[in-house]
Design a protein around this motif. Structure first.
Motif, PDB file in Angstrom:
ATOM      1  N   PRO A  69      28.595  12.855   1.720  1.00 45.88           N
ATOM      2  CA  PRO A  69      28.865  13.841   2.781  1.00 45.88           C
ATOM      3  C   PRO A  69      28.843  15.268   2.244  1.00 45.88           C
ATOM      4  CG  PRO A  69      30.363  11.995   2.970  1.00 45.88           C
ATOM      5  CD  PRO A  69      29.607  11.805   1.680  1.00 45.88           C
ATOM      6  N   GLY A  70      28.176  16.131   2.990  1.00 46.52           N
ATOM      7  CA  GLY A  70      28.130  17.541   2.635  1.00 46.52           C
ATOM      8  C   GLY A  70      27.072  17.907   1.610  1.00 46.52           C
ATOM      9  N   LYS A  71      26.303  16.907   1.152  1.00 48.45           N
ATOM     10  CA  LYS A  71      25.273  17.187   0.158  1.00 48.45           C
ATOM     11  C   LYS A  71      23.914  16.712   0.655  1.00 48.45           C
ATOM     12  CE  LYS A  71      28.090  17.252  -4.033  1.00 48.45           C
ATOM     13  NZ  LYS A  71      28.191  16.766  -5.439  1.00 48.45           N
ATOM     14  N   GLN A  72      22.869  17.248   0.035  1.00 49.59           N
ATOM     15  CA  GLN A  72      21.519  16.835   0.394  1.00 49.59           C
ATOM     16  C   GLN A  72      21.245  15.434  -0.125  1.00 49.59           C
ATOM     17  OE1 GLN A  72      18.801  19.830  -1.114  1.00 49.59           O
ATOM     18  NE2 GLN A  72      18.821  20.898   0.858  1.00 49.59           N
ATOM     19  N   ARG A  73      20.311  14.775   0.525  1.00 46.26           N
ATOM     20  CA  ARG A  73      19.889  13.459   0.087  1.00 46.26           C
ATOM     21  C   ARG A  73      19.208  13.591  -1.275  1.00 46.26           C
ATOM     22  NH1 ARG A  73      17.786   9.590   4.826  1.00 46.26           N
ATOM     23  NH2 ARG A  73      19.728  10.468   5.641  1.00 46.26           N
ATOM     24  N   GLU A  74      19.600  12.724  -2.208  1.00 42.25           N
ATOM     25  CA  GLU A  74      19.150  12.814  -3.599  1.00 42.25           C
ATOM     26  C   GLU A  74      18.216  11.663  -3.929  1.00 42.25           C
ATOM     27  OE1 GLU A  74      21.240  12.407  -8.065  1.00 42.25           O
ATOM     28  OE2 GLU A  74      22.302  11.797  -6.261  1.00 42.25           O
ATOM     29  N   LEU A  75      17.101  11.974  -4.564  1.00 41.15           N
ATOM     30  CA  LEU A  75      16.168  10.937  -4.998  1.00 41.15           C
ATOM     31  C   LEU A  75      16.768  10.184  -6.190  1.00 41.15           C
ATOM     32  CD1 LEU A  75      13.353   9.601  -4.852  1.00 41.15           C
ATOM     33  CD2 LEU A  75      12.534  11.415  -6.368  1.00 41.15           C
ATOM     34  N   VAL A  76      16.767   8.858  -6.089  1.00 44.40           N
ATOM     35  CA  VAL A  76      17.352   8.027  -7.141  1.00 44.40           C
ATOM     36  C   VAL A  76      16.265   7.373  -7.987  1.00 44.40           C
ATOM     37  CG1 VAL A  76      18.749   5.969  -7.579  1.00 44.40           C
ATOM     38  CG2 VAL A  76      19.441   7.592  -5.797  1.00 44.40           C
ATOM     39  N   ALA A  77      15.300   6.744  -7.313  1.00 51.88           N
ATOM     40  CA  ALA A  77      14.260   6.012  -8.038  1.00 51.88           C
ATOM     41  C   ALA A  77      13.038   5.856  -7.153  1.00 51.88           C
ATOM     42  CB  ALA A  77      14.763   4.633  -8.460  1.00 51.88           C
ATOM     43  N   THR A  78      11.884   5.777  -7.794  1.00 45.62           N
ATOM     44  CA  THR A  78      10.639   5.523  -7.076  1.00 45.62           C
ATOM     45  C   THR A  78       9.862   4.415  -7.778  1.00 45.62           C
ATOM     46  OG1 THR A  78       9.127   7.004  -8.269  1.00 45.62           O
ATOM     47  CG2 THR A  78      10.518   8.009  -6.580  1.00 45.62           C
ATOM     48  N   VAL A  79       9.032   3.734  -7.016  1.00 48.05           N
ATOM     49  CA  VAL A  79       8.084   2.788  -7.604  1.00 48.05           C
ATOM     50  C   VAL A  79       6.755   2.960  -6.878  1.00 48.05           C
ATOM     51  CG1 VAL A  79       8.853   0.854  -6.148  1.00 48.05           C
ATOM     52  CG2 VAL A  79       7.621   0.402  -8.280  1.00 48.05           C
ATOM     53  N   ALA A  80       5.735   3.227  -7.655  1.00 43.18           N
ATOM     54  CA  ALA A  80       4.420   3.476  -7.089  1.00 43.18           C
ATOM     55  C   ALA A  80       3.721   2.160  -6.728  1.00 43.18           C
ATOM     56  CB  ALA A  80       3.572   4.254  -8.093  1.00 43.18           C
ATOM     57  N   VAL A  81       2.648   2.296  -5.975  1.00 50.10           N
ATOM     58  CA  VAL A  81       1.832   1.142  -5.614  1.00 50.10           C
ATOM     59  C   VAL A  81       1.417   0.377  -6.871  1.00 50.10           C
ATOM     60  CG1 VAL A  81      -0.412   0.478  -4.663  1.00 50.10           C
ATOM     61  CG2 VAL A  81       1.016   2.152  -3.458  1.00 50.10           C
ATOM     62  N   ARG A  82       1.106   1.134  -7.930  1.00 49.27           N
ATOM     63  CA  ARG A  82       0.655   0.496  -9.169  1.00 49.27           C
ATOM     64  C   ARG A  82       1.813   0.102 -10.082  1.00 49.27           C
ATOM     65  NH1 ARG A  82       0.201   5.187 -12.704  1.00 49.27           N
ATOM     66  NH2 ARG A  82       0.620   7.037 -11.457  1.00 49.27           N
ATOM     67  N   ALA A  99       0.809  -1.219   0.000  1.00 53.73           N
ATOM     68  CA  ALA A  99       0.000   0.000   0.000  1.00 53.73           C
ATOM     69  C   ALA A  99       0.841   1.267   0.000  1.00 53.73           C
ATOM     70  CB  ALA A  99      -0.910   0.012   1.224  1.00 53.73           C
ATOM     71  N   TYR A 100       2.155   1.124  -0.142  1.00 54.31           N
ATOM     72  CA  TYR A 100       3.047   2.273  -0.035  1.00 54.31           C
ATOM     73  C   TYR A 100       3.809   2.512  -1.343  1.00 54.31           C
ATOM     74  CZ  TYR A 100       2.444   1.976   5.032  1.00 54.31           C
ATOM     75  OH  TYR A 100       1.919   1.961   6.295  1.00 54.31           O
ATOM     76  N   ASN A 101       3.921   3.776  -1.714  1.00 51.53           N
ATOM     77  CA  ASN A 101       4.922   4.135  -2.693  1.00 51.53           C
ATOM     78  C   ASN A 101       6.289   3.963  -2.031  1.00 51.53           C
ATOM     79  OD1 ASN A 101       2.971   4.988  -4.632  1.00 51.53           O
ATOM     80  ND2 ASN A 101       2.793   6.934  -3.536  1.00 51.53           N
ATOM     81  N   MET A 102       7.260   3.459  -2.794  1.00 51.56           N
ATOM     82  CA  MET A 102       8.585   3.212  -2.251  1.00 51.56           C
ATOM     83  C   MET A 102       9.632   3.950  -3.083  1.00 51.56           C
ATOM     84  SD  MET A 102       7.948   1.166   0.295  1.00 51.56           S
ATOM     85  CE  MET A 102       9.614   0.608   0.703  1.00 51.56           C
ATOM     86  N   ALA A 103      10.754   4.256  -2.446  1.00 50.02           N
ATOM     87  CA  ALA A 103      11.789   5.012  -3.144  1.00 50.02           C
ATOM     88  C   ALA A 103      13.173   4.679  -2.602  1.00 50.02           C
ATOM     89  CB  ALA A 103      11.535   6.512  -3.000  1.00 50.02           C
ATOM     90  N   TRP A 104      14.157   4.944  -3.406  1.00 53.10           N
ATOM     91  CA  TRP A 104      15.554   4.901  -2.992  1.00 53.10           C
ATOM     92  C   TRP A 104      16.149   6.298  -3.132  1.00 53.10           C
ATOM     93  CZ3 TRP A 104      18.083   0.931  -0.746  1.00 53.10           C
ATOM     94  CH2 TRP A 104      17.528  -0.352  -0.848  1.00 53.10           C
ATOM     95  N   TYR A 105      16.894   6.695  -2.105  1.00 54.60           N
ATOM     96  CA  TYR A 105      17.647   7.940  -2.101  1.00 54.60           C
ATOM     97  C   TYR A 105      19.119   7.609  -1.876  1.00 54.60           C
ATOM     98  CZ  TYR A 105      13.329  10.693  -1.520  1.00 54.60           C
ATOM     99  OH  TYR A 105      12.093  11.278  -1.697  1.00 54.60           O
ATOM    100  N   ARG A 106      19.968   8.590  -2.132  1.00 57.35           N
ATOM    101  CA  ARG A 106      21.378   8.440  -1.788  1.00 57.35           C
ATOM    102  C   ARG A 106      21.933   9.770  -1.304  1.00 57.35           C
ATOM    103  NH1 ARG A 106      23.975   7.326  -7.840  1.00 57.35           N
ATOM    104  NH2 ARG A 106      23.731   9.459  -8.658  1.00 57.35           N
ATOM    105  N   GLN A 107      23.004   9.671  -0.525  1.00 53.99           N
ATOM    106  CA  GLN A 107      23.577  10.880   0.054  1.00 53.99           C
ATOM    107  C   GLN A 107      25.095  10.736   0.167  1.00 53.99           C
ATOM    108  OE1 GLN A 107      22.039  11.908   3.962  1.00 53.99           O
ATOM    109  NE2 GLN A 107      22.391  14.091   3.564  1.00 53.99           N
TER     110      GLN A 107
END
Length: 122
Positions: A41-54, A31-39
């Motif tokens: 040092p010294g930088k903001q966390r970056e969105l890498v990939a997402t997969v929706a419920v569907r 029931a959850y959208n899921m995602a991977w981020y990466r970070q």
């Protein structure tokens, strides 16, 4: 709240592959959208990939064509298959649950895995 446990990662040579896993231990991810981020040092966390419920997935431009996000609801696990790795992919990778889409944007959820280090180096 979703408790997420990550595995995989490590040291790999440029051009190599790794597979990260993120398993939910307290609830179903179906029931959850899921995602991977990466970070890094010294930088903001970056969105890498997402997969929706569907099962629709999205990727950042920096990983498109090299990374694949895979949702396996039967195993309650989300994977990140990473191919053709470069030193620029070196980072701590985090999985995330419960985010939401708004147009072209993705807003992170509140629940995170513990993070896993990926180092790409010869």
């Amino acid at each position: 709240q979703v408790q997420l446990v990550q595995s995989g990662g490590g040291l790999v040579q440029p051009g190599g592959s790794l597979r990260l896993s993120c398993t939910a231990s307290t609830t179903s991810i179906s029931a959850y959208n899921m995602a991977w981020y990466r970070q890094v040092p010294g930088k903001q966390r970056e969105l890498v990939a997402t997969v929706a419920v569907r099962q629709v997935s999205t990727y950042s431009n920096s990983v498109k064509g090299r990374f694949t996000i895979i949702r396996d609801n039967a195993k309650n696990t989300v994977f990140l298959q990473m191919n053709s790795l470069t030193p620029e992919d070196t980072a701590v990778y985090y999985c995330n649950a419960g985010g939401r889409y708004s147009g072209a944007q993705y807003f992170r959820g509140d629940d995170w895995g513990q993070g896993t280090q990926v180092t790409v180096s010869s």
